[in-house]
Design a protein around this motif. Structure first.
Motif, PDB file in Angstrom:
ATOM      1  N   GLN A 107      -5.981  -0.619  -4.154  1.00  0.00           N
ATOM      2  CA  GLN A 107      -4.916  -1.368  -3.686  1.00  0.00           C
ATOM      3  C   GLN A 107      -5.467  -2.154  -2.560  1.00  0.00           C
ATOM      4  N   TRP A 108      -6.592  -1.827  -1.744  1.00  0.00           N
ATOM      5  CA  TRP A 108      -6.790  -2.517  -0.715  1.00  0.00           C
ATOM      6  C   TRP A 108      -7.568  -4.031  -1.431  1.00  0.00           C
ATOM      7  N   LEU A 115     -11.506  -3.478   7.615  1.00  0.00           N
ATOM      8  CA  LEU A 115     -11.670  -2.596   7.069  1.00  0.00           C
ATOM      9  C   LEU A 115     -13.179  -1.907   7.030  1.00  0.00           C
ATOM     10  N   ARG A 156      -6.541   4.020  -3.519  1.00  0.00           N
ATOM     11  CA  ARG A 156      -6.206   3.390  -2.324  1.00  0.00           C
ATOM     12  C   ARG A 156      -7.249   2.379  -2.177  1.00  0.00           C
ATOM     13  N   SER A 157      -8.447   2.455  -2.587  1.00  0.00           N
ATOM     14  CA  SER A 157      -9.335   1.287  -2.506  1.00  0.00           C
ATOM     15  C   SER A 157      -9.160   0.402  -3.484  1.00  0.00           C
ATOM     16  N   LEU A 215      -3.262  -3.054  10.122  1.00  0.00           N
ATOM     17  CA  LEU A 215      -4.640  -2.292  10.258  1.00  0.00           C
ATOM     18  C   LEU A 215      -5.311  -2.781  11.770  1.00  0.00           C
ATOM     19  N   VAL A 250     -13.391  -0.625  -0.319  1.00  0.00           N
ATOM     20  CA  VAL A 250     -12.713  -1.461  -1.134  1.00  0.00           C
ATOM     21  C   VAL A 250     -13.209  -1.456  -2.611  1.00  0.00           C
ATOM     22  N   GLU A 287       0.057  -5.921   6.478  1.00  0.00           N
ATOM     23  CA  GLU A 287      -0.726  -4.656   6.408  1.00  0.00           C
ATOM     24  C   GLU A 287      -2.054  -4.952   7.212  1.00  0.00           C
ATOM     25  N   ILE A 310     -13.152   1.963   5.620  1.00  0.00           N
ATOM     26  CA  ILE A 310     -12.193   1.776   4.465  1.00  0.00           C
ATOM     27  C   ILE A 310     -12.943   1.368   3.202  1.00  0.00           C
ATOM     28  N   LEU A 334       0.821  -1.136  -0.067  1.00  0.00           N
ATOM     29  CA  LEU A 334      -0.047  -0.038  -0.186  1.00  0.00           C
ATOM     30  C   LEU A 334       0.737   1.238   0.005  1.00  0.00           C
TER      31      LEU A 334
END
Length: 367
Positions: free
Chosen positions: A187-188, A231, A184-185, A300, A238, A296, A236, A115
């Motif tokens: 990458q998740w 998440l 970023r979503s 988190l 995704v 990761e 967060i 990330l």
């Protein structure tokens, strides 16, 4: 970026399997490409050139004279674009190296797992455009300059005004770029799928065979459910990279093998010999990127004041494998070990009828 008067100058920093494959495909279109990596790779390319194949039958040859190789960053000084494809642990060193090597207008693209690599490069390269990208497919190094793409997927990249200047070159190379505002979503979403990397590495099996076995898929589902819960608790987002929503993937993974062969058929659209990059690292006695994958999820959880025992156990098992421990786990043994971390049991006993609308799930991202 340069105009159309001359070929795009591209340096690929990190001539491993991904770097050689991307760089070779770009060079085949006429881009001026320099690979930066270890001398043993350079010697192989000088002797054999590059052969780039994929699971759909493509077979591209690049003569040694059509692609430059360097063991140092000199070519980056005149590059329009630098693609960074080193392992995540090497990102700080690459950032420091590029800071004294590249010109003011050079764009840098991080085509790496994890990330935070683009952020690390941005910190080292203030004033430069640094973009995160995602390489979804697996590449196998078959020796003598032969690199084989063993799974499906297109490149994803952060949306930025700089992208249109080099996107056509990637498209011409058969590597279309798909820009995203909320990268970023994305990458998740990739990281959730890459949680299969440690499972695959511990199985010792090719990816398609591992994913064909329900106990291994259940082990992956445990890791994904743990990540999805964290998440969701943090709010967060995704990204939905396939027709199947991320929250449904663990459910699909737990169905019986016969149902999975139908409902998840596209997840098995993988070369029979393809393996994860983590398996490759163990085979080569290299330190893996598990800290940037399962690790990761641990970070988190720590930020949430809780724990991620399933992913923490996968990190521990990979560390043991790096030190010579078991790399031939059976699916039943691995699943039992992961369940024992907190007595986790799968939920969501989907039937074939419930999953009938999701028989085109898209490829698993298995790099």
């Amino acid at each position: 970026m340069s105009g159309a008067a001359r070929p795009l100058r591209i340096s690929v920093f990190g001539a491993g399997s991904i770097g050689c494959y991307l760089g070779g495909r770009l060079a085949a279109t006429g881009a001026e490409v320099t690979l930066i990596g270890r001398e043993r790779v350079g010697a192989e390319i000088r002797d054999h050139g590059l052969r780039l194949t994929d699971l759909h039958g493509s077979d591209i040859r690049v003569a040694a004279s059509d692609i430059a190789f360097d063991t140092g960053p000199g070519s980056a000084a005149t590059a329009d674009l630098v693609v960074v494809s080193v392992k995540s642990a090497g990102t700080p060193e690459v950032g420091a190296t590029l800071a004294s090597a590249i010109g003011p207008g050079t764009v840098v693209v991080s085509a790496q797992n994890g990330l935070g690599n683009a952020d690390t490069l941005r910190a080292a390269l203030p004033g430069h455009v640094v973009l995160a990208a995602m390489v979804p497919f697996n590449v196998v190094h078959r020796g003598d300059g032969h690199f084989h793409q063993g799974s499906e997927g297109d490149l994803e990249i952060e949306q930025h005004p700089a992208v249109p200047a080099f996107a056509p070159v990637f498209a011409d190379a058969g590597l279309p770029l798909h820009p995203h505002d909320d990268f970023r979503s994305v990458q998740w979403a990739k990281l959730l799928l890459n949680l299969n990397n440690p499972v695959n590495a511990l199985s010792g099996l090719p990816l398609r065979e591992e994913l064909s076995r329900r106990p291994f898929r259940r082990a992956l589902a445990l890791a994904q459910r743990e990540a999805l819960a964290l998440l969701a608790a943090r709010g967060i987002a995704v990204a939905k990279l396939t027709p199947l929503p991320p929250q449904w993937i663990p459910r699909l993974l737990t169905v019986p093998d016969g149902v999975f062969r139908v409902a998840g058929s596209r997840m098995l659209a993988i070369d029979p010999h393809a393996r994860s990059s983590m398996w490759d690292d163990l085979e080569a006695c290299r330190r893996t990127e598990v800290d940037w994958i399962s690790g990761e999820i641990m970070r988190l959880a720590e930020a949430s004041g809780t724990a991620a025992p399933v992913n923490a156990r996968l990190v521990a098992l990979i560390r043991e494998a790096e030190a010579g421990g078991n790399r031939q786990w059976s699916g039943d043994a691995l699943l039992a070990d992961l369940r024992s971390q907190r007595g986790t049991q799968e939920t969501g006993r989907e039937t074939a009828a419930q999953l009938a609308g999701f028989d085109r799930t898209g490829a698993v991202y298995v790099r």
